[in-house]
Design a protein around this motif. Structure first.
Motif, PDB file in Angstrom:
ATOM      1  N   ASP A   1      29.979  28.852 -13.649  1.00 49.58           N
ATOM      2  CA  ASP A   1      29.642  28.754 -12.220  1.00 49.58           C
ATOM      3  C   ASP A   1      30.649  27.899 -11.459  1.00 49.58           C
ATOM      4  OD1 ASP A   1      27.490  30.379 -12.512  1.00 49.58           O
ATOM      5  OD2 ASP A   1      25.974  28.808 -12.424  1.00 49.58           O
ATOM      6  N   ALA A   2      31.147  26.853 -12.103  1.00 49.52           N
ATOM      7  CA  ALA A   2      32.138  25.991 -11.452  1.00 49.52           C
ATOM      8  C   ALA A   2      33.396  26.770 -11.076  1.00 49.52           C
ATOM      9  CB  ALA A   2      32.496  24.824 -12.381  1.00 49.52           C
ATOM     10  N   LEU A   3      33.729  27.751 -11.884  1.00 42.46           N
ATOM     11  CA  LEU A   3      34.898  28.591 -11.605  1.00 42.46           C
ATOM     12  C   LEU A   3      34.650  29.573 -10.459  1.00 42.46           C
ATOM     13  CD1 LEU A   3      35.841  29.441 -15.298  1.00 42.46           C
ATOM     14  CD2 LEU A   3      37.316  28.205 -13.698  1.00 42.46           C
ATOM     15  N   THR A   4      33.395  29.771 -10.115  1.00 39.54           N
ATOM     16  CA  THR A   4      33.011  30.862  -9.205  1.00 39.54           C
ATOM     17  C   THR A   4      32.693  30.402  -7.793  1.00 39.54           C
ATOM     18  OG1 THR A   4      31.976  31.862 -11.167  1.00 39.54           O
ATOM     19  CG2 THR A   4      31.479  32.886  -9.060  1.00 39.54           C
ATOM     20  N   ILE A   5      32.315  29.143  -7.611  1.00 40.10           N
ATOM     21  CA  ILE A   5      31.774  28.669  -6.336  1.00 40.10           C
ATOM     22  C   ILE A   5      32.715  28.926  -5.165  1.00 40.10           C
ATOM     23  CG2 ILE A   5      31.085  26.613  -5.044  1.00 40.10           C
ATOM     24  CD1 ILE A   5      29.981  25.488  -7.693  1.00 40.10           C
ATOM     25  N   ILE A   6      33.984  28.579  -5.306  1.00 38.29           N
ATOM     26  CA  ILE A   6      34.924  28.719  -4.196  1.00 38.29           C
ATOM     27  C   ILE A   6      35.138  30.182  -3.828  1.00 38.29           C
ATOM     28  CG2 ILE A   6      37.378  28.540  -3.615  1.00 38.29           C
ATOM     29  CD1 ILE A   6      35.881  26.069  -2.965  1.00 38.29           C
ATOM     30  N   GLN A   7      35.233  31.043  -4.828  1.00 39.75           N
ATOM     31  CA  GLN A   7      35.433  32.468  -4.538  1.00 39.75           C
ATOM     32  C   GLN A   7      34.284  33.008  -3.678  1.00 39.75           C
ATOM     33  OE1 GLN A   7      38.056  34.037  -5.102  1.00 39.75           O
ATOM     34  NE2 GLN A   7      39.100  33.269  -6.908  1.00 39.75           N
ATOM     35  N   ARG A   8      33.071  32.635  -4.009  1.00 33.92           N
ATOM     36  CA  ARG A   8      31.917  33.091  -3.244  1.00 33.92           C
ATOM     37  C   ARG A   8      31.893  32.461  -1.855  1.00 33.92           C
ATOM     38  NH1 ARG A   8      28.190  31.330  -6.402  1.00 33.92           N
ATOM     39  NH2 ARG A   8      28.275  33.057  -7.859  1.00 33.92           N
ATOM     40  N   THR A   9      32.296  31.207  -1.765  1.00 35.04           N
ATOM     41  CA  THR A   9      32.337  30.507  -0.485  1.00 35.04           C
ATOM     42  C   THR A   9      33.318  31.176   0.480  1.00 35.04           C
ATOM     43  OG1 THR A   9      31.767  28.400  -1.530  1.00 35.04           O
ATOM     44  CG2 THR A   9      32.786  28.293   0.643  1.00 35.04           C
ATOM     45  N   ILE A  10      34.468  31.562  -0.022  1.00 37.98           N
ATOM     46  CA  ILE A  10      35.481  32.218   0.809  1.00 37.98           C
ATOM     47  C   ILE A  10      34.930  33.517   1.393  1.00 37.98           C
ATOM     48  CG2 ILE A  10      37.719  33.411   0.742  1.00 37.98           C
ATOM     49  CD1 ILE A  10      38.573  31.311  -1.363  1.00 37.98           C
ATOM     50  N   LEU A  11      34.271  34.308   0.582  1.00 42.39           N
ATOM     51  CA  LEU A  11      33.694  35.567   1.059  1.00 42.39           C
ATOM     52  C   LEU A  11      32.582  35.316   2.071  1.00 42.39           C
ATOM     53  CD1 LEU A  11      33.548  37.638  -2.254  1.00 42.39           C
ATOM     54  CD2 LEU A  11      35.182  37.865  -0.378  1.00 42.39           C
ATOM     55  N   THR A  12      31.794  34.271   1.860  1.00 43.14           N
ATOM     56  CA  THR A  12      30.719  33.948   2.791  1.00 43.14           C
ATOM     57  C   THR A  12      31.285  33.499   4.137  1.00 43.14           C
ATOM     58  OG1 THR A  12      29.257  33.321   0.975  1.00 43.14           O
ATOM     59  CG2 THR A  12      28.659  32.536   3.166  1.00 43.14           C
ATOM     60  N   ARG A  13      32.360  32.725   4.125  1.00 42.30           N
ATOM     61  CA  ARG A  13      33.019  32.319   5.377  1.00 42.30           C
ATOM     62  C   ARG A  13      33.453  33.536   6.187  1.00 42.30           C
ATOM     63  NH1 ARG A  13      35.313  27.766   7.201  1.00 42.30           N
ATOM     64  NH2 ARG A  13      37.098  28.970   7.975  1.00 42.30           N
ATOM     65  N   ARG A  14      33.902  34.563   5.500  1.00 42.46           N
ATOM     66  CA  ARG A  14      34.343  35.787   6.178  1.00 42.46           C
ATOM     67  C   ARG A  14      33.164  36.683   6.584  1.00 42.46           C
ATOM     68  NH1 ARG A  14      37.978  37.953   1.555  1.00 42.46           N
ATOM     69  NH2 ARG A  14      39.387  36.200   1.188  1.00 42.46           N
ATOM     70  N   ILE A  15      31.944  36.268   6.218  1.00 42.37           N
ATOM     71  CA  ILE A  15      30.740  37.101   6.378  1.00 42.37           C
ATOM     72  C   ILE A  15      30.970  38.444   5.681  1.00 42.37           C
ATOM     73  CG2 ILE A  15      28.907  37.744   8.002  1.00 42.37           C
ATOM     74  CD1 ILE A  15      30.158  36.056  10.117  1.00 42.37           C
ATOM     75  N   ASP A  16      31.618  38.376   4.529  1.00 43.58           N
ATOM     76  CA  ASP A  16      31.919  39.572   3.738  1.00 43.58           C
ATOM     77  C   ASP A  16      30.938  39.646   2.568  1.00 43.58           C
ATOM     78  OD1 ASP A  16      32.875  41.669   2.264  1.00 43.58           O
ATOM     79  OD2 ASP A  16      34.872  40.839   1.918  1.00 43.58           O
ATOM     80  N   PHE A  17      29.827  40.321   2.800  1.00 39.61           N
ATOM     81  CA  PHE A  17      28.828  40.459   1.752  1.00 39.61           C
ATOM     82  C   PHE A  17      28.917  41.810   1.057  1.00 39.61           C
ATOM     83  CE2 PHE A  17      27.138  37.307   4.710  1.00 39.61           C
ATOM     84  CZ  PHE A  17      26.914  36.256   3.828  1.00 39.61           C
ATOM     85  N   LYS A  18      29.771  42.679   1.572  1.00 38.56           N
ATOM     86  CA  LYS A  18      29.927  43.993   0.958  1.00 38.56           C
ATOM     87  C   LYS A  18      30.523  43.863  -0.440  1.00 38.56           C
ATOM     88  CE  LYS A  18      31.837  48.601   1.878  1.00 38.56           C
ATOM     89  NZ  LYS A  18      32.583  49.436   2.860  1.00 38.56           N
ATOM     90  N   LEU A  19      31.599  43.080  -0.547  1.00 36.47           N
ATOM     91  CA  LEU A  19      32.230  42.883  -1.846  1.00 36.47           C
ATOM     92  C   LEU A  19      31.307  42.110  -2.783  1.00 36.47           C
ATOM     93  CD1 LEU A  19      34.643  43.165  -3.713  1.00 36.47           C
ATOM     94  CD2 LEU A  19      35.648  41.119  -2.647  1.00 36.47           C
ATOM     95  N   GLN A  20      30.623  41.096  -2.246  1.00 37.84           N
ATOM     96  CA  GLN A  20      29.688  40.331  -3.073  1.00 37.84           C
ATOM     97  C   GLN A  20      28.573  41.228  -3.620  1.00 37.84           C
ATOM     98  OE1 GLN A  20      28.599  36.232  -1.911  1.00 37.84           O
ATOM     99  NE2 GLN A  20      29.730  36.593  -0.019  1.00 37.84           N
TER     100      GLN A  20
END
Length: 488
Positions: A128-147
Motif C-alpha cells: 500500500d505504501a507503494l500505491t498511495i501517491i499513484q492513487r492520489t495523483i489520479l484523484t487530483r485529476r478527478i480521473d476515476f475511470k482509470l482507477q
C-alpha cells in the motif's frame, strides 16, 4: 478551470466513481458470498481480529498527506516524491512493528494461528505504501475511470485466487491470499498505467508544509480508524472468533451500499469542492446539492437492505449465517449516516480547518467509550444501538461547525434531506411487511421484495417529481445515451 469544465469533470468523476465503487462492491460481495459458503464464521473472525492493526498502521503510513496533496492547488514533483519516500519508510517501519508484535497479538486473542497470519498479512502495508501517491495523483485529476479499470481487474483476479484456494481447503489462508493478490495487482497496474515516477529527492520544506495540514488529519483519521475497528477487537476479545465472524459478515453486507455511497462522495466531493473553496456562494450551492442527492441514495439503499436482510442472508450464504441477520438490520441504521458525516467533515478540510476536524474527532471518540463498555457488559446488539446514538450526536457536532463555515446549518440540512428519508422509510416498511405476508421460499421472497422496493422508489420519484431522484436519473440517462452515441 472554467465553471463548465469543472461541472463536466464533476459529473464524470461521480459517474466513474460510482461505477468504480459499485463494480468493486458487487465483485467483493459475490466473492464474499462464495467464500462464506466455503469457509466458516471463525475463519472470517480471525481476519477480523487483525483488521484494527492493519488499519491503524495504514493511517500512519498515509499520515494525511493524500488529502494535503489533493487540496494543494499546485503540486510539484518535489511534493509528490517527498511524500512517496515517506510512505515507503513508514510502510517498512510499521510492517516491522507488526512482525515483531505478532506473538503479543496472538496471545491477546488467545488464538495461536494469528502469529503467522499477522506476519504474512502485514506485508500489505509495504504494498500500500507503494500505491498511495499513484492513487492520489489520479484523484487530483478527478480521473476515476482509470482507477475503476484497475480496481475491477484487481478484485476479479484476487477473487479467483481466494476462491480457488478455498476450494482446495486452505481455509483462512484463502482470505489472506485474496487480500495480498488484490493489493499487489492494484499497485502493479497503477505503476504501469499511471506513468508517474518519483525523483530522487526529499524536500524538508515540502514535508513541513504538507505535514502541517496532514498531521491533524492523521490524528483524526487515526481516531476514526480505531473507532471503526475497535468493535472487531472488543468482540474478538470478549466474545469469540465465531461471533466476530457473524458481525464482520453483517458489516460487509452493510458496506455494500454504505461504502459505495460514502466512497464516491468522499473521493469526488473533496477535490471538486476544494476547487470552489474561494467562492462561498458556489461552494454552498454545490454542497447543498451533494447532501440532498447523496442522502437520498443512502437512505433508500440502507432502508432497502434492512428490509430484505433475512431472505438475502439465507439465500446468499445459508442458514449457518442466520445470527448475522439481526446485526445487519441494526448496522444498516448506522451505515445510513456515514455519507452525511463524510460530507460535513470534507467541508472542514476544504475550508482548511483540519484543526477543527481533529478536535471534533477527539470529542466524538471520547463519547463512544460508554458504547464499548455497554457492549462488553450487555452484548453486541446493545452495542450497535449505542453506535447509532453516537452517530446522531456526531452528526450534530459535525454539521454545527461545518454549517457555520458556509452558512448551511444543521436545521437547513435536515429540512433538505427529510423528504428522501421519508420516501426511504415508506419504501423500507412496505418491503419489510410484504416479506411477513408473503408465504414463499427465501429466494422468491427476496426477488419480490427487491422488485417492489425499486418500483416504489421509481413510482414515488416520478409521481411527486422528487428533485434528487430527477437529477440522478438525468445523470444516468445522459451518460447512457452518450456512451450509446459513441458506439454508433
Amino acid at each position: 478551470m472554467t465553471e463548465a469544465t469543472l461541472k463536466q469533470k464533476t459529473i464524470t468523476g461521480f459517474f466513474w466513481s460510482f461505477i468504480d465503487s459499485f463494480a468493486n462492491q458487487i465483485l467483493i460481495f459475490i466473492i464474499g458470498i462464495i467464500l462464506a459458503r466455503l469457509l466458516t464464521p471463525k475463519e472470517f473472525g480471525l481476519i477480523g481480529m487483525i483488521a484494527i492493526f492493519i488499519s491503524v498502521s495504514e493511517s500512519f503510513i498515509n499520515s494525511g498527506f493524500s488529502q494535503a496533496l489533493i487540496r494543494k492547488k499546485a503540486c510539484t514533483d518535489n511534493d509528490l516524491s517527498t511524500v512517496f519516500f515517506f510512505n515507503i519508510i513508514a510502510g517498512i517501519f510499521f510492517f516491522a512493528i507488526l512482525f515483531f508484535g505478532a506473538p503479543t497479538i496472538s496471545t491477546f486473542f488467545n488464538e495461536p494461528q494469528l502469529k503467522v497470519l499477522v506476519r504474512v498479512l502485514g506485508t500489505v502495508l509495504i504494498i500500500d505504501a507503494l500505491t498511495i501517491i499513484q492513487r492520489t495523483i489520479l484523484t487530483r485529476r478527478i480521473d476515476f475511470k482509470l482507477q475503476t479499470k484497475i480496481s475491477v481487474i484487481s478484485i476479479f483476479f484476487s477473487g479467483i485466487v481466494g476462491i480457488s484456494m478455498a476450494f482446495m481447503g486452505f481455509g483462512v489462508w484463502s482470505l489472506v491470499a485474496k487480500t495480498l493478490s488484490q493489493r499487489g495487482m492494484n499497485s502493479l497496474l497503477l505503476w504501469l498505467l499511471n506513468k508517474w515516477h518519483p525523483v530522487l529527492i526529499f524536500s524538508k520544506k515540502s514535508f513541513r508544509e504538507l505535514f502541517s495540514f496532514g498531521s491533524k488529519l492523521l490524528a483524526s483519521g487515526l481516531l476514526d480508524t480505531i473507532y471503526r475497528n475497535i468493535y472487531y477487537l472488543v468482540i474478538g476479545k470478549y466474545f469469540s472468533a465465531q461471533e466476530l465472524g457473524y458481525y464482520t459478515r453483517a458489516d460487509q453486507f452493510k458496506n455494500l451500499p454504505s461504502a459505495n455511497v460514502n466512497g464516491i462522495i468522499s473521493r469526488v466531493s473533496y477535490p471538486v469542492l476544494s476547487q470552489l473553496q474561494d467562492d462561498p456562494v458556489k461552494l454552498k450551492a454545490g454542497y447543498k446539492k451533494l447532501i440532498k442527492n447523496t442522502m437520498f441514495i443512502a437512505f433508500v439503499m440502507m432502508a432497502g437492505m434492512a428490509a430484505v436482510s433475512e431472505p438475502m442472508v439465507i439465500t446468499l450464504i445459508g442458514e449457518k449465517w442466520r445470527p448475522s441477520i439481526i446485526y445487519l438490520q441494526l448496522l444498516c441504521f448506522v451505515g445510513a449516516m456515514y455519507p452525511l458525516h463524510a460530507l460535513n467533515l470534507n467541508m472542514l478540510n476544504v475550508r482548511g480547518r483540519s484543526d477543527l476536524f481533529l478536535n471534533l474527532e477527539i470529542i466524538k471518540k471520547i463519547l463512544a467509550i460508554p458504547t464499548i463498555i455497554i457492549g462488553i457488559i450487555w452484548g453486541i446488539k446493545i452495542m450497535i444501538l449505542g453506535m447509532w446514538l453516537n452517530s446522531i450526536i456526531a452528526y450534530y457536532l459535525n454539521s454545527f461547525y461545518s454549517g457555520r463555515l458556509i452558512k448551511y446549518p444543521m436545521k437547513e440540512q435536515v429540512i433538505d434531506i427529510l423528504p428522501g428519508f421519508l420516501l426511504a422509510l415508506l419504501m423500507g416498511i412496505s418491503v419489510f411487511l410484504s416479506g411477513r405476508f408473503l408465504h414463499a421460499d427465501y429466494f422468491v421472497k427476496l426477488i419480490v421484495q427487491v422488485i417492489l422496493g425499486i418500483l416504489m422508489v421509481l413510482g414515488i420519484g416520478e409521481l411527486f417529481k422528487f428533485q434528487p431522484y430527477l437529477e440522478l436519473r438525468g445523470i444516468v440517462l445522459t451518460k447512457t445515451f452518450k456512451k450509446n452515441n459513441v458506439r454508433q
